[in-house]
Design an enzyme around this catalytic site. Structure first.
Site, PDB file in Angstrom:
ATOM      1  N   ASP A  16       0.724  -1.321   0.004  1.00 52.30           N
ATOM      2  CA  ASP A  16      -0.117  -0.019   0.081  1.00 52.30           C
ATOM      3  C   ASP A  16       0.581   1.260   0.135  1.00 52.30           C
ATOM      4  O   ASP A  16       1.771   1.491   0.933  1.00 52.30           O
ATOM      5  CB  ASP A  16      -1.046   0.173   1.293  1.00 52.30           C
ATOM      6  CG  ASP A  16      -2.336   0.864   1.166  1.00 52.30           C
ATOM      7  OD1 ASP A  16      -1.894   0.837  -0.439  1.00 52.30           O
ATOM      8  OD2 ASP A  16      -2.939   1.186   2.245  1.00 52.30           O
ATOM      9  N   ASN A  18       1.429   3.785  -2.699  1.00 45.47           N
ATOM     10  CA  ASN A  18       2.216   3.495  -4.471  1.00 45.47           C
ATOM     11  C   ASN A  18       1.778   5.058  -4.561  1.00 45.47           C
ATOM     12  O   ASN A  18       1.915   5.915  -5.512  1.00 45.47           O
ATOM     13  CB  ASN A  18       1.458   2.972  -5.188  1.00 45.47           C
ATOM     14  CG  ASN A  18       1.948   1.357  -5.183  1.00 45.47           C
ATOM     15  OD1 ASN A  18       2.852   1.308  -4.209  1.00 45.47           O
ATOM     16  ND2 ASN A  18       1.602   0.401  -5.552  1.00 45.47           N
ATOM     17  N   THR A  62     -10.442  -7.369  -5.678  1.00 47.09           N
ATOM     18  CA  THR A  62     -12.069  -7.738  -6.496  1.00 47.09           C
ATOM     19  C   THR A  62     -12.696  -6.066  -6.037  1.00 47.09           C
ATOM     20  O   THR A  62     -13.758  -5.892  -6.627  1.00 47.09           O
ATOM     21  CB  THR A  62     -13.444  -8.594  -5.247  1.00 47.09           C
ATOM     22  OG1 THR A  62     -12.693  -8.185  -4.041  1.00 47.09           O
ATOM     23  CG2 THR A  62     -12.470  -9.862  -5.376  1.00 47.09           C
ATOM     24  N   ASN A  64     -10.867  -2.980  -6.443  1.00 49.48           N
ATOM     25  CA  ASN A  64     -10.168  -2.095  -7.249  1.00 49.48           C
ATOM     26  C   ASN A  64     -10.439  -1.972  -8.266  1.00 49.48           C
ATOM     27  O   ASN A  64      -9.575  -1.287  -9.265  1.00 49.48           O
ATOM     28  CB  ASN A  64      -8.606  -2.425  -7.123  1.00 49.48           C
ATOM     29  CG  ASN A  64      -7.346  -2.496  -5.976  1.00 49.48           C
ATOM     30  OD1 ASN A  64      -6.562  -3.205  -5.899  1.00 49.48           O
ATOM     31  ND2 ASN A  64      -8.161  -1.881  -5.495  1.00 49.48           N
TER      32      ASN A  64
HETATM   33  C1  FPP Z   1      -1.905   0.377  -3.074  1.00 47.51           C
HETATM   34  O1  FPP Z   1      -1.004   1.529  -3.797  1.00 47.51           O
HETATM   35  C2  FPP Z   1      -1.854  -0.600  -4.299  1.00 47.51           C
HETATM   36  C3  FPP Z   1      -2.248  -1.487  -5.155  1.00 47.51           C
HETATM   37  C4  FPP Z   1      -3.491  -1.372  -5.198  1.00 47.51           C
HETATM   38  C5  FPP Z   1      -1.723  -2.472  -6.505  1.00 47.51           C
HETATM   39  C6  FPP Z   1      -0.637  -2.686  -6.419  1.00 47.51           C
HETATM   40  C7  FPP Z   1       0.226  -2.756  -7.438  1.00 47.51           C
HETATM   41  C8  FPP Z   1       1.879  -2.905  -8.063  1.00 47.51           C
HETATM   42  C9  FPP Z   1       2.823  -2.976  -7.272  1.00 47.51           C
HETATM   43  C10 FPP Z   1       2.197  -2.910  -9.559  1.00 47.51           C
HETATM   44  C11 FPP Z   1       2.134  -4.868 -10.154  1.00 47.51           C
HETATM   45  C12 FPP Z   1       1.898  -6.023  -9.449  1.00 47.51           C
HETATM   46  C13 FPP Z   1       1.901  -6.863  -9.903  1.00 47.51           C
HETATM   47  C14 FPP Z   1       2.444  -7.958  -9.456  1.00 47.51           C
HETATM   48  C15 FPP Z   1       3.117  -6.835 -11.789  1.00 47.51           C
HETATM   49  P1  FPP Z   1      -2.300   2.445  -3.612  1.00 47.51           P
HETATM   50  O2  FPP Z   1      -2.649   2.510  -4.935  1.00 47.51           O
HETATM   51  O3  FPP Z   1      -3.510   2.017  -2.905  1.00 47.51           O
HETATM   52  O4  FPP Z   1      -1.578   3.231  -3.088  1.00 47.51           O
HETATM   53  P2  FPP Z   1      -1.971   4.619  -1.512  1.00 47.51           P
HETATM   54  O5  FPP Z   1      -3.583   3.856  -1.126  1.00 47.51           O
HETATM   55  O6  FPP Z   1      -1.388   5.703  -1.715  1.00 47.51           O
HETATM   56  O7  FPP Z   1      -3.185   5.628  -3.304  1.00 47.51           O
END
Ligand code: FPP
Length: 240
Positions: A16, A18, A62, A64
């Protein structure tokens, strides 16, 4: 620092933060996922080197699908890029890829790469890398219950025969599917302290480690710190 003889068999991670990582840098959300993929690569390598038997990452839930279409498609494209770039290295490192979740509902281009990665690595005997994709803990319990109901209806199962095992084996982690033991350690980054529908049934006795580090900044040293914290907990599984 960490005890080599007490490495958790199964580590499950909620990657979490990103989005916040990208926002802090005035970058688009997808740049955060891209950086997150880099962190994931390093954590796979480190886990495998430490002798972790199962590493599970939450890549797409599910829920997302509710995100902007651009972001959803971007995540699938990253997945394809990841498989195209990294599959051979994963294979050389003897890593076995498995999927938890209803990945067949993803766009065709993604389904093809996923199946390629699973097939290419199916005979490997090293660490199993489980990618939770279109995965939801409640969803998999509903699927298991429906399957049990069908069997009760056709007479191949009696209600009194239903045990915890009857449910466990029908989950994505069950022995008829990815065959993954319950996680010993669940790590969630970015300061959020929720389970978010991740491995609900399986994490009944898992140890949880939460860190404020945003996923793209999570390093192999952070992984070692989480394992250290795990090793200093006392696990009782409800006993004394
Ligand atoms: C949560 O961060 C992360 C995700 C929903 C997706 C994670 C995906 C990857 C790391 C890349 C692809 C995966 C593979 C297996 C190649 P967020 O966007 O909810 O962060 P935030 O809470 O700061 O907005």
């Amino acid at each position: 620092m960490i005890d080599q003889n007490k490495i958790p068999c199964h580590i499950a991670i909620v990657m979490d933060g990103n989005g916040r990582w990208a926002k802090k840098r005035n970058l688009p959300h997808l740049a955060g996922h891209n950086a997150g993929m880099g962190a994931m690569k390093e954590i796979i390598k480190k886990s495998s080197a430490l002798g972790v038997e199962h590493l599970t990452v939450y890549a797409f839930s599910t829920e997302n699908w509710k995100r902007a279409a651009d972001e959803v498609n971007g995540i699938f494209k990253l997945l394809v890029l990841y498989v195209d770039k990294e599959l051979e290295e994963l294979h050389e490192n003897n890593v076995k890829v498995k999927i938890l979740g209803d990945y067949r509902a993803l766009p065709k281009f993604a389904v093809e790469r996923i199946e390629k990665a699973v097939q290419r690595t199916q005979d490997n005997t090293g660490m199993q890398f489980n990618i939770a994709l279109n995965y939801g803990g409640r969803d998999e319990v509903v699927r298991a219950v429906k399957d049990i109901c069908e069997q009760i209806k056709d007479g191949s199962l009696l209600p009194e025969q239903v045990t915890e095992e009857t449910i466990s084996e029908r989950l994505y982690t069950g022995k008829n599917f990815a065959n993954v033991p319950d996680p010993d350690l669940v790590i969630r980054t970015s300061g959020e302290m929720r389970i978010s529908n991740y491995l609900l049934w399986q994490s009944a006795y898992s140890e949880f480690v939460f860190t404020d580090v945003l996923w793209p900044d999570f390093t192999p040293l952070d992984l070692e710190k989480a394992i250290f914290e795990y090793q200093n907990r006392e696990r009782r599984f409800g006993g004394r």
